[in-house]
Design a protein around this motif. Sequence first.
Motif, short mmCIF file in Angstrom:
data_model
loop_
_atom_site.label_atom_id
_atom_site.label_comp_id
_atom_site.label_asym_id
_atom_site.label_seq_id
_atom_site.Cartn_x
_atom_site.Cartn_y
_atom_site.Cartn_z
N PRO A 197 39.74 -14.96 42.31
CA PRO A 197 40.95 -14.45 41.68
C PRO A 197 41.52 -15.50 40.72
CG PRO A 197 41.45 -15.25 43.87
CD PRO A 197 39.96 -15.35 43.71
N LEU A 198 42.58 -15.15 40.05
CA LEU A 198 43.14 -16.06 39.06
C LEU A 198 43.82 -17.28 39.69
CD1 LEU A 198 43.66 -16.53 36.02
CD2 LEU A 198 45.81 -15.26 36.30
N CYS A 199 44.59 -17.05 40.73
CA CYS A 199 45.44 -18.11 41.29
C CYS A 199 45.22 -18.29 42.79
CB CYS A 199 46.91 -17.80 41.02
SG CYS A 199 47.31 -17.62 39.28
N GLY A 200 45.86 -19.33 43.33
CA GLY A 200 45.77 -19.60 44.76
C GLY A 200 44.66 -20.56 45.10
N SER A 201 44.42 -20.73 46.39
CA SER A 201 43.43 -21.71 46.85
C SER A 201 42.02 -21.40 46.38
CB SER A 201 43.45 -21.79 48.38
OG SER A 201 43.11 -20.53 48.95
N GLU A 202 41.72 -20.11 46.09
CA GLU A 202 40.41 -19.72 45.58
C GLU A 202 40.42 -19.45 44.08
OE1 GLU A 202 37.62 -19.71 47.46
OE2 GLU A 202 38.94 -20.58 48.98
N GLY A 203 41.53 -19.77 43.43
CA GLY A 203 41.67 -19.49 42.01
C GLY A 203 41.04 -20.55 41.13
N CYS A 204 41.14 -20.34 39.83
CA CYS A 204 40.42 -21.19 38.87
C CYS A 204 40.89 -22.64 38.90
CB CYS A 204 40.55 -20.62 37.47
SG CYS A 204 42.23 -20.39 36.85
N ILE A 226 49.78 -20.98 35.52
CA ILE A 226 48.99 -19.78 35.25
C ILE A 226 49.59 -18.57 35.97
CG2 ILE A 226 46.75 -18.68 35.69
CD1 ILE A 226 45.41 -21.30 34.96
N ALA A 227 50.08 -18.77 37.18
CA ALA A 227 50.69 -17.65 37.92
C ALA A 227 51.91 -17.12 37.16
CB ALA A 227 51.08 -18.12 39.32
N ARG A 228 52.68 -18.04 36.63
CA ARG A 228 53.87 -17.64 35.85
C ARG A 228 53.46 -16.91 34.58
NH1 ARG A 228 56.52 -20.15 31.83
NH2 ARG A 228 58.76 -19.72 31.53
N ALA A 233 52.22 -11.86 31.28
CA ALA A 233 51.17 -11.11 30.59
C ALA A 233 51.02 -9.71 31.17
CB ALA A 233 49.85 -11.86 30.69
N GLU A 234 51.12 -9.59 32.47
CA GLU A 234 50.98 -8.27 33.09
C GLU A 234 52.15 -7.36 32.74
OE1 GLU A 234 48.19 -9.37 36.94
OE2 GLU A 234 50.35 -9.24 37.21
N ARG A 235 53.35 -7.93 32.61
CA ARG A 235 54.49 -7.13 32.17
C ARG A 235 54.31 -6.69 30.72
NH1 ARG A 235 57.41 -11.15 34.94
NH2 ARG A 235 58.05 -12.13 32.98
N ALA A 242 45.47 -10.18 38.00
CA ALA A 242 45.37 -11.52 38.57
C ALA A 242 44.54 -11.57 39.84
CB ALA A 242 46.76 -12.09 38.84
N LEU A 243 44.47 -10.46 40.57
CA LEU A 243 43.77 -10.46 41.85
C LEU A 243 42.39 -9.84 41.79
CD1 LEU A 243 46.69 -9.52 44.29
CD2 LEU A 243 45.74 -11.78 43.82
N ILE A 244 41.98 -9.32 40.64
CA ILE A 244 40.67 -8.69 40.60
C ILE A 244 39.57 -9.76 40.69
CG2 ILE A 244 41.52 -6.77 39.20
CD1 ILE A 244 39.97 -8.03 36.84
N PRO A 245 38.44 -9.42 41.29
CA PRO A 245 37.34 -10.39 41.37
C PRO A 245 36.89 -10.81 39.97
CG PRO A 245 36.95 -8.56 42.87
CD PRO A 245 38.12 -8.17 42.01
N GLY A 246 36.84 -12.11 39.73
CA GLY A 246 36.41 -12.62 38.44
C GLY A 246 37.55 -12.98 37.51
#
Length: 379
Positions: A197-204, A226-228, A233-235, A242-246
């Motif tokens: 995903p985009l963010c978090g412990s498994e993010g980029c 990036i989360a901010r 961007a989503e708005r 942000a949560l989609i695989p890849g």
Amino acid sequence: MKTIIAMDSFKGCLSSLDAGNTIKEAILSRYPSDSVEVFPLADGGEGTVDVLTAGLGGDIVPVTVTGPLGQPVASRYGWLPKSHTAIIEMADASGLPLVPPAFRNPMNTTTYGLGELISAALSRGCRHFIIGIGGSATNDAGIGMLTALGYHFYQEDGSRVKGYGRDLAKIVRIDDSEVSPLLRECRFDIACDVTNPLCGSEGCSHVFGPQKGATPEIAARMDADIARFAALAERFTGNTAALIPGAGAAGGLGFAFYTFLNGSLTPGITLVLEAIHIADALPSADLVITGEGRMDHQTAMGKAPVGVAQLAKRCAPSCRTIALCGCAAEEAASVNEHGIDAYFPILHEAMDAEEAMRKDVTTANLRQTVTQVLRLIHD
């Protein structure tokens, strides 16, 4: 007997097409009435531009673009005029090898050059883009690429940011009034083999940032930035990604393509197999020959030869698939559970790696091996 050949390259020895044509010549020299087709093969990563462009009758177009540190670099893309398709490797414009180790810091790199490549191909008439996004030096969530395509990202004082990783924290407003309307006519197929995903412990930032020069402190800061930005961007676009695989692929490029350009994120081998239209030839095939330089446990995890074999089983369940390889690790036997009926290393006598990887030696070994295999199984 009809044989379909789709060989990955033997790196350092033979290209995909060289290997495939060597096998074709060996077959036809003994069985001249056979039908044999050769398809180019790559996995969406390094070498995909050259393989697909040559195999599909296109041209390489050189372009000077902005490198990841803001300096000019020589880049290129593949141009397929019949289908108005561009084939691009983002690493040619924004890759990690373009940044000396002492200067690696994803706060200071940009994907602007990738956007310039897309813009150049767009001006030539490309409306379909196949883009491999592996090997990036960046973690800018694609704002550099988007800036080159006409998007503007503003900070509090009303000025535009330049599109580096460090600029993500400053963005408060997005404007697309100067984006070319031609982009709406384009299809973006993104070769993406990671599922982060985009963010978090498994993010980029946390997973891939360290190899690009990020300290733990920089990774944490960029993850928050990036989360901010992603929320903004989503708005703006109405696309939630942000949560989609890849989404976290290539420092957030997966997110940018999906959110701003309606791009699809697809495993590289799947994209390549679709691009070469091999599925059209498989139903009538009696034999499929694939392979690569080294077969091991990674081959079974979705690399090009297994992708070919699995597609062959779907298109022609009774068709046999064999793989030829320079060498095979002990765990290579796992490929037999993923569509490859049998594999054959091509070495016939003891020799050191340097000799084994000579083009003439590899070519001779391929010819000898496929000839012996065909003597056994040919009708």
